[in-house]
Design a protein around this motif. Structure first.
Motif, PDB file in Angstrom:
ATOM      1  N   LEU A 237       0.837  -1.198   0.000  1.00 39.56           N
ATOM      2  CA  LEU A 237       0.000   0.000   0.000  1.00 39.56           C
ATOM      3  C   LEU A 237       0.876   1.254   0.000  1.00 39.56           C
ATOM      4  N   LEU A 241       1.014   4.210  -2.784  1.00 41.22           N
ATOM      5  CA  LEU A 241       0.792   5.631  -2.474  1.00 41.22           C
ATOM      6  C   LEU A 241       1.866   6.478  -3.140  1.00 41.22           C
ATOM      7  N   ALA A 242       3.082   5.961  -3.132  1.00 43.32           N
ATOM      8  CA  ALA A 242       4.184   6.712  -3.749  1.00 43.32           C
ATOM      9  C   ALA A 242       4.052   6.784  -5.270  1.00 43.32           C
ATOM     10  N   ARG A 243       3.292   5.872  -5.864  1.00 42.58           N
ATOM     11  CA  ARG A 243       3.128   5.845  -7.326  1.00 42.58           C
ATOM     12  C   ARG A 243       1.750   6.334  -7.762  1.00 42.58           C
ATOM     13  N   ALA A 244       0.988   6.906  -6.876  1.00 40.85           N
ATOM     14  CA  ALA A 244      -0.384   7.304  -7.211  1.00 40.85           C
ATOM     15  C   ALA A 244      -0.396   8.453  -8.218  1.00 40.85           C
ATOM     16  N   ALA A 245      -1.294   8.366  -9.171  1.00 38.86           N
ATOM     17  CA  ALA A 245      -1.570   9.477 -10.084  1.00 38.86           C
ATOM     18  C   ALA A 245      -2.470  10.475  -9.363  1.00 38.86           C
ATOM     19  N   PRO A 267       0.304   3.285   6.712  1.00 40.86           N
ATOM     20  CA  PRO A 267       1.014   3.711   5.493  1.00 40.86           C
ATOM     21  C   PRO A 267       1.799   5.002   5.728  1.00 40.86           C
ATOM     22  N   THR A 268       3.111   4.896   5.715  1.00 45.37           N
ATOM     23  CA  THR A 268       3.947   6.067   6.030  1.00 45.37           C
ATOM     24  C   THR A 268       3.915   7.114   4.919  1.00 45.37           C
ATOM     25  N   ASN A 269       3.539   6.712   3.711  1.00 48.90           N
ATOM     26  CA  ASN A 269       3.413   7.691   2.629  1.00 48.90           C
ATOM     27  C   ASN A 269       2.021   8.318   2.593  1.00 48.90           C
ATOM     28  N   PHE A 270       1.365   8.295   3.733  1.00 48.54           N
ATOM     29  CA  PHE A 270      -0.011   8.758   3.797  1.00 48.54           C
ATOM     30  C   PHE A 270      -0.186  10.190   3.296  1.00 48.54           C
ATOM     31  N   MET A 271       0.829  11.020   3.486  1.00 44.76           N
ATOM     32  CA  MET A 271       0.679  12.429   3.080  1.00 44.76           C
ATOM     33  C   MET A 271       0.465  12.602   1.579  1.00 44.76           C
ATOM     34  N   ASN A 272       0.835  11.605   0.803  1.00 45.62           N
ATOM     35  CA  ASN A 272       0.556  11.676  -0.633  1.00 45.62           C
ATOM     36  C   ASN A 272      -0.940  11.752  -0.919  1.00 45.62           C
ATOM     37  N   VAL A 273      -1.737  11.301   0.029  1.00 42.32           N
ATOM     38  CA  VAL A 273      -3.191  11.406  -0.115  1.00 42.32           C
ATOM     39  C   VAL A 273      -3.570  12.859  -0.400  1.00 42.32           C
ATOM     40  N   HIS A 276      -1.611  14.275  -3.967  1.00 41.57           N
ATOM     41  CA  HIS A 276      -2.148  13.684  -5.202  1.00 41.57           C
ATOM     42  C   HIS A 276      -3.672  13.554  -5.180  1.00 41.57           C
ATOM     43  N   ILE A 278      -5.720  11.768  -3.419  1.00 42.59           N
ATOM     44  CA  ILE A 278      -6.124  10.367  -3.494  1.00 42.59           C
ATOM     45  C   ILE A 278      -7.390  10.158  -2.668  1.00 42.59           C
TER      46      ILE A 278
ATOM     47  N   ARG B  63       7.706  14.736  -5.640  1.00 41.75           N
ATOM     48  CA  ARG B  63       6.571  14.935  -6.529  1.00 41.75           C
ATOM     49  C   ARG B  63       5.383  15.396  -5.695  1.00 41.75           C
ATOM     50  N   ALA B 255      -1.342  17.673   7.459  1.00 46.90           N
ATOM     51  CA  ALA B 255      -0.749  16.708   8.392  1.00 46.90           C
ATOM     52  C   ALA B 255       0.389  17.399   9.125  1.00 46.90           C
ATOM     53  N   PRO B 264       7.716   9.863   8.698  1.00 45.91           N
ATOM     54  CA  PRO B 264       6.311  10.104   9.034  1.00 45.91           C
ATOM     55  C   PRO B 264       5.661   8.841   9.607  1.00 45.91           C
ATOM     56  N   GLN B 265       4.665   9.090  10.428  1.00 44.56           N
ATOM     57  CA  GLN B 265       3.945   8.011  11.098  1.00 44.56           C
ATOM     58  C   GLN B 265       2.645   7.736  10.352  1.00 44.56           C
ATOM     59  N   GLY B 266       2.475   6.524   9.890  1.00 40.37           N
ATOM     60  CA  GLY B 266       1.226   6.177   9.211  1.00 40.37           C
ATOM     61  C   GLY B 266       0.156   5.848  10.224  1.00 40.37           C
ATOM     62  N   PRO B 267      -1.122   5.966   9.838  1.00 36.61           N
ATOM     63  CA  PRO B 267      -2.204   5.668  10.775  1.00 36.61           C
ATOM     64  C   PRO B 267      -2.311   4.160  11.020  1.00 36.61           C
ATOM     65  N   GLY B 282      -7.910  13.180   0.192  1.00 33.65           N
ATOM     66  CA  GLY B 282      -7.049  14.346   0.254  1.00 33.65           C
ATOM     67  C   GLY B 282      -7.499  15.375  -0.770  1.00 33.65           C
TER      68      GLY B 282
END
Lengths: 355, 355
Positions: A237, A241-245, A267-273, A276, A278, B63, B255, B264-267, B282
């Motif tokens: 997951l 997240l890191a590859r999300a369009a 998911p530590t890449n949650f901020m991409n939400v 991007h 998402i 990105r 965030a 970063p801390q994921g949920p 997001g």
């Protein structure tokens, strides 16, 4: 005459212990088989148990979409069963020999009300076990997850995790059928990956146990990911997240990598939400119950046309193999729908259906 | 004549170093003030800089929704500025003394094209800084986050994190105005909590620095959470996942707890997304640009009716206070919209507007 049941015995801590020796997660119980069926009940014989990733969650006493199984109760589960006796009130609806999807739990026989079974209508080219797999809850989960939750659009790049599992393989095929530009599967062995590409028509498949899987995922998604159908959670997951369009839709179906974990990984890449935009949406297939008939019709027509392929992983040896098979499910031993054969089809009443 | 700029100097690792001594994240630069403005440009004098949580992300080469600020460039940022000279081609559109929202960056003066400024229309009872706050990007973020992303419905229980921040306080007020049953804010001090309840009409406010905040959150959301407007991420997001109602909508706006974190801390309660069918979405306010006029009209009318209250936290002392103010923003020093006063209103041209 008696039959066996498997009861929920001890809370997993957190891994399931498949031993039936007394201290394990489950234990065997033997009960008498009724000679008379109550007027409003059916007696069914279980032939195939469905094993599902959600089962681990049913063993957790936490607020969820369904009450947990109680300690001492028969383990919950769907099965393909055959009616062997019909109560006097139900004679107009059922007859001996009918195949049903039964909410039987893990036991060899079950006495059930009419609402706890659904008669299996076997389409041309179909078989009873399809009703628990590609034409059952599994196929419907894939269908609604990809269409309603994932909002698949023609031209999308789609990634499916747990892609060689029962739901994942249907989800990826539906994406192709519905016009995805590119469907990429993540699975846990080279054999599974080969199966996805060669047998099911995935555009690419990545073995997430390969040390270079992240790089391969990047290469396999040159236009990023529009729809991610997630069965695994965890690191996969995160990588998606890191590859999300931009405006990607993440249909969160399961998190099999986390179910047996005492401390789940977020998911530590949650901020991409945010960056991007998402949309991550969790779902439970039951919420789409009103739309089942149309979806099943579509799934059945794809199956009969050969556009949609099924695959089953049947564990022989009877009911007592279920706990070990469940552990194997979480270990990813299966390709396709995992079932335990409680009674072979050769023992069925009549010869109504071939498996 | 010259003026000062603040340039992006070194990459934060990961915390922002506000020192202007040479090794810090920013440095001061002095440039000559042009005596002639090009025909297609304006010369503006910056009065108030906007400080925004998103700024930390602009300093990360990743990105994202916007290109990062380049090292050596003027730090990006919005300001409230006044036109002090108008190029000959722009005389029909602008005049000296006009107030504008300017994409000026962190500097005392800026030479800008017509597209880099927006004239401020000050409604009855309004003031120029509102255009950067409750009637600007901040208010619009709250508006679209609560309505379009959060899909607020009358009767909902709403939780807002970073509730005493510029966006959070507007988001919570909008929820009340639009018929939420219960609005609960999370903020970082007893004073902020008192402000939310007594001044802004939140139903409850919880100090997340109190050791019992999780229990308080539970008690404050007896019917669980329908809409969570998240500005903080981290542990608060996790606690709200644990309190989510079925079909909850989580509008992921920011965030701030994670921006300065190397890891970063994921949920960890992410699996609740499935069991409670949560939608986490997001968003970036710019995506709603076509709908700005109608939203601004609604916000302005609430403001003039006294239904919507504003609050500003103005840091005096000039441009060079901006780096330290940005660090303070992440530390949660402010209640309301954080701004740096680059030039007091008393130095403005004419007396067109009162602050």
């Amino acid at each position: 005459m008696s039959y066996k049941q498997i009861l929920y015995n001890t809370t997993p801590a957190p891994a399931i212990d498949p031993s039936l020796s007394g201290k394990g997660t489950f234990r065997v119980n033997t009960v008498p088989r009724p000679s008379n069926v109550p007027a409003d009940k059916l007696l069914v014989r279980v032939h195939y148990l469905s094993l599902d990733p959600a089962m681990r969650q049913w063993l957790t006493a936490k607020r969820s979409y369904i009450a947990p199984v109680e300690l001492g109760a028969v383990m919950r589960g769907q099965s393909i069963a055959q009616v062997v006796a019909v109560g006097s009130d139900l004679g107009s609806k059922f007859k001996t020999g009918d195949w049903v999807v039964a909410y039987s739990g893990w036991q060899e026989y079950a006495v059930l009300g009419a609402k706890e079974v659904e008669k299996v209508a076997i389409p041309a080219g179909g078989r009873p076990t399809d009703a628990m797999s590609v034409l059952g809850v599994t196929g419907l989960t894939a269908y609604f997850g990809m269409t309603e939750v994932g909002q698949l659009r023609p031209g999308d790049t789609v990634v499916v995790s747990g892609a060689a599992g029962a739901t994942g393989m249907v989800a990826g095929q539906i994406a192709k059928i519905k016009g995805a530009k590119r469907v990429v599967g993540l699975a846990g062995s080279p054999d599974k990956c080969e199966f996805l590409v060669k047998e099911l028509g995935f555009d690419a498949a990545i073995n997430y146990k390969d040390p270079n899987w992240r790089k391969q995922l990047k290469e396999a998604t040159p236009e990023y990911i529009d729809v991610f159908f997630d069965n695994t959670g965890g690191e996969i997951l995160d990588a998606c997240l890191a590859r999300a369009a931009r405006d990607a839709r993440f249909a969160i179906c399961g998190a099999i990598s986390q179910y047996n974990s005492a401390k789940p990984q977020g998911p530590t890449n949650f901020m991409n939400v945010i960056s991007h935009r998402i949309t991550m949406k969790g779902f439970i297939v039951f919420d789409f119950a009103k739309k089942y008939p149309a979806a099943l019709q579509e799934l059945a027509s794809w199956l009969s046309q050969g556009k949609l392929k099924r695959k089953e992983h049947i564990v022989p040896g009877g009911l007592e193999g279920a706990p070990k098979a469940l552990v194997d499910l979480y270990a990813g031993v299966n390709t396709g729908k995992m079932m335990v054969e409680v009674a072979p089809i050769s023992e069925a009443v009549g010869a109504k259906a071939k498996l």
